[in-house]
Design a protein around this motif. Structure first.
Motif, short mmCIF file in Angstrom:
data_model
loop_
_atom_site.label_atom_id
_atom_site.label_comp_id
_atom_site.label_asym_id
_atom_site.label_seq_id
_atom_site.Cartn_x
_atom_site.Cartn_y
_atom_site.Cartn_z
N ALA A 94 0.81 -1.23 0.00
CA ALA A 94 0.00 0.00 0.00
C ALA A 94 0.84 1.28 0.00
O ALA A 94 0.48 2.25 -0.65
CB ALA A 94 -0.94 0.00 1.20
N ASP A 95 1.95 1.29 0.72
CA ASP A 95 2.73 2.53 0.81
C ASP A 95 3.91 2.57 -0.16
O ASP A 95 4.78 3.41 -0.04
CB ASP A 95 3.18 2.79 2.24
CG ASP A 95 3.97 1.64 2.84
OD1 ASP A 95 4.08 0.59 2.20
OD2 ASP A 95 4.47 1.81 3.96
N ASP A 96 3.92 1.69 -1.15
CA ASP A 96 4.97 1.71 -2.18
C ASP A 96 4.57 2.71 -3.26
O ASP A 96 3.60 2.50 -3.99
CB ASP A 96 5.12 0.31 -2.78
CG ASP A 96 6.20 0.21 -3.84
OD1 ASP A 96 6.80 1.25 -4.21
OD2 ASP A 96 6.46 -0.91 -4.30
N PRO A 97 5.30 3.81 -3.41
CA PRO A 97 4.92 4.83 -4.40
C PRO A 97 4.98 4.34 -5.84
O PRO A 97 4.39 4.95 -6.72
CB PRO A 97 5.90 5.98 -4.15
CG PRO A 97 7.00 5.41 -3.36
CD PRO A 97 6.49 4.19 -2.66
N GLU A 98 5.67 3.24 -6.10
CA GLU A 98 5.74 2.71 -7.46
C GLU A 98 4.54 1.82 -7.80
O GLU A 98 4.34 1.48 -8.96
CB GLU A 98 7.03 1.91 -7.64
CG GLU A 98 8.27 2.77 -7.58
CD GLU A 98 9.55 1.97 -7.77
OE1 GLU A 98 9.47 0.78 -8.11
OE2 GLU A 98 10.62 2.54 -7.57
N ASP A 99 3.74 1.46 -6.81
CA ASP A 99 2.55 0.64 -7.04
C ASP A 99 1.50 1.48 -7.74
O ASP A 99 1.20 2.60 -7.34
CB ASP A 99 2.01 0.12 -5.70
CG ASP A 99 0.82 -0.81 -5.84
OD1 ASP A 99 0.34 -1.02 -6.97
OD2 ASP A 99 0.37 -1.33 -4.82
N GLU A 100 0.92 0.93 -8.81
CA GLU A 100 -0.10 1.67 -9.56
C GLU A 100 -1.33 2.00 -8.71
O GLU A 100 -2.09 2.90 -9.04
CB GLU A 100 -0.51 0.91 -10.82
CG GLU A 100 -1.19 -0.41 -10.54
CD GLU A 100 -1.48 -1.21 -11.79
OE1 GLU A 100 -2.51 -1.88 -11.82
OE2 GLU A 100 -0.67 -1.17 -12.72
N ASN A 101 -1.55 1.26 -7.63
CA ASN A 101 -2.69 1.50 -6.74
C ASN A 101 -2.29 2.22 -5.46
O ASN A 101 -3.04 2.20 -4.49
CB ASN A 101 -3.36 0.16 -6.40
CG ASN A 101 -3.93 -0.50 -7.62
OD1 ASN A 101 -4.72 0.08 -8.34
ND2 ASN A 101 -3.51 -1.72 -7.89
#
Length: 77
Positions: A44-51
């Motif tokens: 959830a807190d990964d800025p590279e995740d599209e969501n």
């Protein structure tokens, strides 16, 4: 991007060391405990995740943008 995996059979999130990777491209990843197919999830807190920043299911971490009611992947509210 950091990826975790949800196994609906054992109802756990797994890291890469807890799953079996496919032998060939296009095949599914499997839980080492149950042998069942796992579903990829981003953190959830990964800025590279599209969501990134979207609401997520508290159990299986499925992005829940605009969804209401029971989670279709794990059945939680």
């Amino acid at each position: 991007m950091i990826i975790i995996y949800w196994c609906g059979a054992c109802r756990k999130l797994h890291g890469a060391g807890e799953i079996t990777f496919p032998a060939q491209a296009g095949e599914a990843y499997h839980c080492q405990e149950t042998g069942k197919i796992v579903l990829p999830r981003g953190i959830a807190d990964d800025p590279e995740d599209e969501n990134h920043g979207l609401p997520r299911c508290p159990i299986c971490q499925r992005p829940r943008a605009g969804e209401t009611g029971v989670c279709p992947d794990c059945g939680s509210n």
